[in-house]
Motif scaffolding. Structure first.
Motif, short mmCIF file in Angstrom:
data_model
loop_
_atom_site.label_atom_id
_atom_site.label_comp_id
_atom_site.label_asym_id
_atom_site.label_seq_id
_atom_site.Cartn_x
_atom_site.Cartn_y
_atom_site.Cartn_z
N GLY A 86 -134.19 -18.99 -17.80
CA GLY A 86 -135.02 -18.95 -16.69
C GLY A 86 -135.40 -20.37 -15.90
O GLY A 86 -135.96 -20.46 -14.68
N LEU A 87 -134.73 -21.29 -16.59
CA LEU A 87 -134.77 -22.53 -15.86
C LEU A 87 -133.98 -22.62 -14.76
O LEU A 87 -133.89 -23.45 -13.79
CB LEU A 87 -134.65 -23.82 -16.69
N VAL A 88 -132.75 -22.14 -14.83
CA VAL A 88 -131.38 -22.20 -13.88
C VAL A 88 -131.54 -20.97 -12.82
O VAL A 88 -131.65 -21.15 -11.74
CB VAL A 88 -130.34 -21.70 -14.57
N TYR A 89 -132.04 -19.87 -13.20
CA TYR A 89 -132.26 -18.47 -12.28
C TYR A 89 -133.56 -18.27 -12.01
O TYR A 89 -134.52 -18.46 -12.63
CB TYR A 89 -131.59 -17.46 -12.82
N GLU A 90 -133.84 -17.60 -10.60
CA GLU A 90 -135.14 -17.51 -10.28
C GLU A 90 -135.32 -16.18 -9.70
O GLU A 90 -134.14 -15.29 -9.62
CB GLU A 90 -135.53 -18.46 -9.01
N THR A 91 -136.32 -15.59 -9.50
CA THR A 91 -136.85 -14.29 -9.11
C THR A 91 -137.44 -14.06 -7.92
O THR A 91 -137.64 -15.30 -7.08
CB THR A 91 -137.54 -13.61 -10.30
#
Length: 616
Positions: A86-91
């Motif tokens: 979740g630090l690398v990918y976002e929503t």
């Protein structure tokens, strides 16, 4: 619960929106609230109130985790996903932590909901960039959605009502639904994790074609505030803050992600992990054992004030929980409701509370324990109307008996409860043959409890000991996290110790918790194998509730029916996080209402770190 590492960021959020939120339809909006109120923060907000906008961007935070990892693919339901993705990918959107179920634009700058709630359109922030400098596009969003539902059955269930995702204008993606007036769907689409299509369809450094349908240990590329710097497979991961992060001044990101470096170290044994924490190998320990919390914090770093013990109620303020021993209804022996109820009569929570738990816990008596709309007493009002609408599909006791757990705590009460348990077994066709409880063929009733490590063994032993008194043979098998996860995903167990987290607005996720469509879908969280038409009917009524009052009434009805089917043996909970931490960090005061938010809004404190010693 441990779902795919990134999906856990948002999958538990379902919702239904009161009429007031209808004012947000048909126009572009920076946020979406499901509470009937306008979002707290206006369109021109610059940051959330609870962050420190001047927090230093420096230092290191070291986290510990159980198990290991064998993939950086964030959407596959197989393998053991790496933490921290979740630090690398976002929503598309992100929640605030001082409101309930209110989301603000992240990768999506704005959203527009159709007046009938039959569709939602997201407008991608033109500033959003992948780590290679390429823009985040509407095509990325469509591709990410399609791959998620193609490859992950839980996501397919979660997004079952979305019929189409398409680019409808430059930088805009529209999702069309097969229903109208489902106020949950816009927000759960805001939780969609967005992946870079061009990267996944490209080749790696060796020229090999990447494949989103396969596990991988290639360092991922995303759009988030951190990049993966290094790792040792299954053991450690190090993330470094991206100095060129596109969203550094984005309002939801100001004052967050303040550490220069984020490390995760993995352990296979919880006792070893605690000793590593005591030895200053990582910074933050979430205590899950009452005895250890009460007796094991007399080591020098605590007495010297370098390690701080603290409890955080914020972490439970907006969620509910059911933790339990979960029988596998796919096994014939557990298909009789009376057998499952008998198991609960053999669980002596009160004895455990007095001897093992140091009276720190409450017994769980709801699938939505801790939320204000859990079922209590007998049904009335709109809940009763909802139950009556599917009355022929429900246990009669739903209407006549409040659900209560058996109470023991002394030898006399336990003997009485075990007599009741034996009576239920007799009614289900089992009889005592000497010291063995047997079926008509003379086979003893027996089963195995599968545990993720040894922590719960003393609790499970309570069931083993008590059931032995009425001739039931129970064994305990503790395995490491990878094996436990694989066996739970494939439903290869008799009984496991697991549970379900619930949000303030339950909705679509109930399908893959308790719906017939997921009872035999490997990787779903329908651990019990529930396939009941009454439960299914209530789940659909919940998903399609047209106002908040109806949603809450339907949750109560669903809760009540699940309880009266005796699908689980409820265990216990503490509505606070018990935390020990090395005193190198500071946080905003006060913390937000709905989360301690470590390490997201905390920061490295140079003065504290100097006094504490250790990490430089």
């Amino acid at each position: 619960m441990k779902f795919a590492p990134l999906l856990a960021l948002g999958l538990l959020l379902g919702l239904a929106v009161p009429a007031l939120a209808q004012t947000q339809t048909g126009v572009w909006s920076h946020a979406f609230s499901t509470n009937g109120d306008l979002p707290k923060y206006p369109a021109d907000y610059t940051h959330f109130d609870y962050v420190n906008v001047d927090a230093p961007k420096t230092g290191i935070v070291r986290m510990g985790d159980m198990g290991g990892f064998d993939t950086f693919n964030p959407i596959l339901p197989k393998g053991e996903g790496a933490g921290g993705l979740g630090l690398v990918y976002e929503t598309l959107m992100i929640p605030s932590q001082d409101e309930v179920n209110t989301y603000y634009g992240l990768l999506a700058k704005e959203l527009m909901i159709a007046p009938d709630y039959g569709a939602v359109t997201f407008r991608i922030d033109p500033a959003a960039k992948w780590h290679d400098g390429e823009p985040v596009t509407a095509e990325d969003v469509v591709w990410s959605f399609e791959k998620s539902i193609e490859l992950n059955p839980n996501m397919a269930q979660y997004y079952a009502n979305i019929t189409k995702a398409e680019v409808t204008a430059p930088g805009e993606v529209t999702f069309t639904f097969d229903v109208t007036d489902n106020r949950e769907l816009p927000l759960i689409l805001g939780q969609l994790m967005v992946l870079p299509k061009h990267w996944w369809e490209g080749t790696d450094a060796d020229g090999k074609q990447r494949n989103i349908a396969e596990s991988t240990l290639e360092a991922p590329m995303g759009s988030g505030p951190y990049e993966l710097e290094s790792f040792e497979a299954g053991q450690t991961i190090t993330y470094k803050r991206d100095p060129d992060y596109w969203g550094i001044n984005q309002p939801t990101r100001v004052g967050t992600n303040n550490f220069e470096e984020y490390q995760i170290e993995y352990f296979l044994d919880l006792t070893v992990m605690f000793e590593a924490f005591k030895g200053d190998q990582f910074d933050w320990w979430t205590e899950n054992q009452a005895r250890r919390w009460a007796t094991a914090y007399d080591f020098p770093a605590v007495t010297q004030g370098r390690v701080i013990k603290e409890m955080f109620p914020q972490d439970y303020a907006d969620n509910g929980l059911m933790m339990a021993f979960v029988p596998n209804l796919r096994r014939e022996k557990f298909q009789d409701e009376r057998v499952r109820e008998a198991l609960n009569y053999a669980f002596d929570f009160e004895e455990l509370s007095n001897t093992l738990f140091f009276n720190q816990y409450e017994r769980i008596d709801s699938y939505f324990f801790g939320l204000p709309f859990r079922s209590t007493g007998l049904p009335q009002g709109e809940e009763l109307e909802i139950l009556n609408s599917v009355k022929d599909l429900l246990p009669p006791s739903v209407f006549t008996e409040p659900y209560t757990n058996p109470v023991s705590g002394d030898p006399g009460k336990l003997r009485e409860n075990l007599r009741k348990a034996l009576t239920l077994f007799n009614e289900a066709g089992y009889t005592l043959d000497g010291t063995r409880l047997v079926d008509a063929n003379g086979n003893q009733f027996s089963f195995e409890i599968l545990l993720n490590g040894p922590t719960i063994e003393p609790v499970a032993q309570n069931l083993v000991t008590n059931l032995a008194q009425i001739g039931v043979a129970v064994t305990i098998r503790s395995v490491d996290s990878p094996q436990y996860i694989n066996r739970a995903r494939s439903f290869d167990f008799d009984v496991i110790y697991s549970g379900w987290g619930q949000s303030f607005s339950p909705g679509n996720e109930q399908r893959y918790f308790f719906g017939s469509s997921t009872a035999n879908e490997e990787g779903s969280q329908n651990y019990a194998g529930i396939a009941d038409p009454g439960v299914d009917a209530l789940i659909e009524k919940l998903i399609n509730a047209d106002d908040r009052a109806t949603q809450e009434a339907t949750v109560m009805a669903l809760d009540r029916v699940l309880l009266h089917h005796h699908y689980v043996v409820p265990s216990y909970t503490l509505r606070n996080s018990r935390i020990a931490r090395w005193d190198r960090f500071s946080h905003p005061d006060p913390l937000p209402e709905f989360g301690s938010a470590f390490p997201t809004i905390w920061w490295w404190d140079e003065a504290k770190a100097a006094k504490t010693g250790g990490v430089q």
